[in-house]
Design an enzyme around this catalytic site. Structure first.
Site, PDB file in Angstrom:
ATOM      1  N   ARG A 122      93.959 -45.877 -17.558  1.00  0.00           N
ATOM      2  CA  ARG A 122      93.023 -45.189 -16.657  1.00  0.00           C
ATOM      3  C   ARG A 122      93.687 -44.675 -15.374  1.00  0.00           C
ATOM      4  NH1 ARG A 122      89.551 -49.440 -18.563  1.00  0.00           N
ATOM      5  NH2 ARG A 122      87.933 -48.577 -19.929  1.00  0.00           N
ATOM      6  N   LYS A 144      97.114 -30.793 -10.885  1.00  0.00           N
ATOM      7  CA  LYS A 144      96.499 -30.290 -12.109  1.00  0.00           C
ATOM      8  C   LYS A 144      97.408 -30.632 -13.286  1.00  0.00           C
ATOM      9  CE  LYS A 144      94.452 -26.207 -12.168  1.00  0.00           C
ATOM     10  NZ  LYS A 144      94.137 -24.782 -11.884  1.00  0.00           N
ATOM     11  N   GLU A 186     105.031 -16.547  -9.796  1.00  0.00           N
ATOM     12  CA  GLU A 186     104.181 -17.401  -8.964  1.00  0.00           C
ATOM     13  C   GLU A 186     104.481 -17.185  -7.480  1.00  0.00           C
ATOM     14  OE1 GLU A 186     101.715 -19.046 -10.095  1.00  0.00           O
ATOM     15  OE2 GLU A 186     102.120 -19.519 -12.184  1.00  0.00           O
ATOM     16  N   LYS A 230     100.748 -23.489  -1.319  1.00  0.00           N
ATOM     17  CA  LYS A 230     100.057 -24.332  -2.295  1.00  0.00           C
ATOM     18  C   LYS A 230      99.451 -25.553  -1.613  1.00  0.00           C
ATOM     19  CE  LYS A 230      99.040 -25.521  -6.645  1.00  0.00           C
ATOM     20  NZ  LYS A 230      99.913 -25.602  -7.814  1.00  0.00           N
ATOM     21  N   GLU A 240      89.381 -27.393  -7.122  1.00  0.00           N
ATOM     22  CA  GLU A 240      89.040 -26.032  -7.507  1.00  0.00           C
ATOM     23  C   GLU A 240      87.546 -25.754  -7.491  1.00  0.00           C
ATOM     24  OE1 GLU A 240      90.121 -23.666 -11.368  1.00  0.00           O
ATOM     25  OE2 GLU A 240      91.975 -24.216 -10.374  1.00  0.00           O
ATOM     26  N   ARG A 244      90.512 -22.978  -3.972  1.00  0.00           N
ATOM     27  CA  ARG A 244      91.675 -23.168  -4.843  1.00  0.00           C
ATOM     28  C   ARG A 244      91.681 -22.223  -6.030  1.00  0.00           C
ATOM     29  NH1 ARG A 244      94.436 -28.856  -7.003  1.00  0.00           N
ATOM     30  NH2 ARG A 244      96.068 -27.823  -8.211  1.00  0.00           N
ATOM     31  N   ASN A 248      94.631 -18.957  -9.165  1.00  0.00           N
ATOM     32  CA  ASN A 248      94.632 -18.476 -10.544  1.00  0.00           C
ATOM     33  C   ASN A 248      94.844 -16.965 -10.629  1.00  0.00           C
ATOM     34  OD1 ASN A 248      94.107 -20.967 -11.998  1.00  0.00           O
ATOM     35  ND2 ASN A 248      92.087 -20.915 -11.030  1.00  0.00           N
ATOM     36  N   HIS A 251      96.235 -15.251 -13.705  1.00  0.00           N
ATOM     37  CA  HIS A 251      96.243 -16.223 -14.785  1.00  0.00           C
ATOM     38  C   HIS A 251      95.144 -16.001 -15.822  1.00  0.00           C
ATOM     39  CE1 HIS A 251      98.969 -18.117 -12.021  1.00  0.00           C
ATOM     40  NE2 HIS A 251      99.144 -19.157 -12.802  1.00  0.00           N
ATOM     41  N   HIS A 255      96.691 -16.093 -19.239  1.00  0.00           N
ATOM     42  CA  HIS A 255      96.476 -17.194 -20.184  1.00  0.00           C
ATOM     43  C   HIS A 255      96.002 -16.681 -21.540  1.00  0.00           C
ATOM     44  CE1 HIS A 255      95.963 -20.656 -17.030  1.00  0.00           C
ATOM     45  NE2 HIS A 255      97.215 -20.319 -17.230  1.00  0.00           N
ATOM     46  N   HIS A 268     105.317 -18.366 -19.341  1.00  0.00           N
ATOM     47  CA  HIS A 268     104.086 -18.392 -18.544  1.00  0.00           C
ATOM     48  C   HIS A 268     104.145 -17.378 -17.399  1.00  0.00           C
ATOM     49  CE1 HIS A 268     100.606 -19.785 -16.346  1.00  0.00           C
ATOM     50  NE2 HIS A 268     101.364 -20.105 -15.310  1.00  0.00           N
TER      51      HIS A 268
END
Length: 363
Positions: A122, A144, A186, A230, A240, A244, A248, A251, A255, A268
């Site tokens: 956990r 993330k 990025e 960042k 997010e 935040r 993206n 992206h 993606h 990527h």
């Protein structure tokens, strides 16, 4: 040049330490943290060949007991099967809640290690030691974590902040040119959505497509400015729920293109570069951004050697359908990050499909 950037998240706050030759200080850095002595170092065979023994020696010299696991490189291995291997080794070495997983690698290794740490017992500790430009400026920071589902990127994941991010710029020396360029996507993203000074510095540089042609001062600024951007955004919005989401940028379509090409055709960052070109043009079509600004952005993307056109084999209707599987879909509406000026962006779900289709057809 060394610098320390704080990610301010109250009890989850941590430092991003940027310093040459700091890989050899990994053990010392970790000994400053409230950690148990068991460590699982996660990497891939190529990265481990370059840096694994140095990392392990540093950890052992600081009194840590170290096990290691090498996972195959590449986005297509970012799956639950790979996570199962990490769980097996964690069980074999009896990792406890005070134990730590250390991610030594790029974005794929960082994401998988973070997710395994988030879910083993956990949640156990994780320290990020990024070895690629993309991971240094983006994926290693912010917590993330996740793996891919066959129908979409990063659909399985969790937020799990690292206890420290250790960035050694000297590790970039073994980075393949294509990976360096992918990381620059990025960096450009931060310039477009957040930092006009960074954008200006990138524009002023004659060469951005190969590390050996980029001055050391600019590399230092790229790392520092990007990490600070960042950290600023994550510090204001960890999970997010609002701001935040601007991270993206590029992206959403990126993606979709990655997924449709089986994570084999494009890196990527290459997909993000294509996505930024598309998003910039969508912003122009919606009257949110000036045409000259999108031209400046696209010129910068081209200067890094990144692609700006869709791969010929990707079907435009398939992209539009794939957008519905994006994590950021809300009430059936695809959310896009769109620039409004150099250094600022907005998030909207009011982008008509015919505009998306028109822009993609022009690429």
């Amino acid at each position: 040049m060394s610098s320390v950037i704080n990610v301010n998240l109250q009890e989850l706050s941590y430092e991003i330490a940027i310093a040459p030759a700091s890989l050899d200080q990994l053990g010392q850095q970790m000994s400053e943290l409230p950690l148990g002595k068991k460590v699982l170092l996660v990497s891939n065979p190529m990265i481990f060949k370059h840096y694994g023994e140095r990392a392990i020696a540093s950890l052992k010299n600081a009194g840590f007991s170290v096990a290691s696991c090498n996972l195959p490189p590449g986005e297509r291995y970012k799956t639950l099967n790979s996570i199962q291997k990490l769980y097996d080794i964690a069980l074999e070495n009896r990792l406890e809640r005070s134990s730590t997983m250390v991610a030594l690698g790029g974005g794929v290794i960082g994401d998988m290690t973070g997710f395994a740490a988030a879910t083993w017992l956990r949640g156990i500790n994780v320290v990020q030691v990024p070895t690629t430009l993309l991971a240094m400026v983006d994926s290693a920071i912010g917590g993330k974590t996740g793996v891919n589902h066959p129908h979409g990127k990063n659909l399985i994941g969790a937020f799990h902040q690292p206890l420290r991010v250790l960035i050694d710029p000297e590790l970039l020396k073994t980075l393949p040119t294509r990976e360096f360029r992918a990381g620059m996507a990025e960096v450009i993203k931060y310039g477009v959505i957040w930092d006009t000074d960074l954008f200006a510095q990138l524009e002023a540089s004659k060469h951005l497509d190969q590390l050996r042609y980029v001055k050391t001062d600019l590399i230092n600024n790229i790392l520092t400015y990007s990490c600070q951007a960042k950290a600023d955004v994550v510090g204001k919005d960890e999970k997010e729920s609002g701001l935040r989401a601007i991270l993206n940028y590029g992206h959403t379509i990126g993606h979709a293109v990655e997924s449709l090409t089986g994570y084999r055709l494009l890196k990527h960052g290459e997909a993000v570069g294509i996505g930024m070109v598309a998003a910039g043009q969508i912003a122009v079509e919606l009257g949110l951004w000036q045409k000259e600004d999108t031209e400046r952005q696209n010129a910068l993307i081209q200067k890094t050697g990144l692609p700006t056109k869709l791969p010929a084999l990707v079907d435009i209707e398939a992209i539009i359908n794939a957008l519905q599987s994006d994590k950021k879909v809300k009430s059936g509406q695809v959310r896009f990050v769109l620039p409004t000026q150099i250094g600022a962006a907005t998030v909207t779900d009011q982008v008509p499909s015919d505009i998306i289709r028109q822009v993609l057809q022009g690429m």
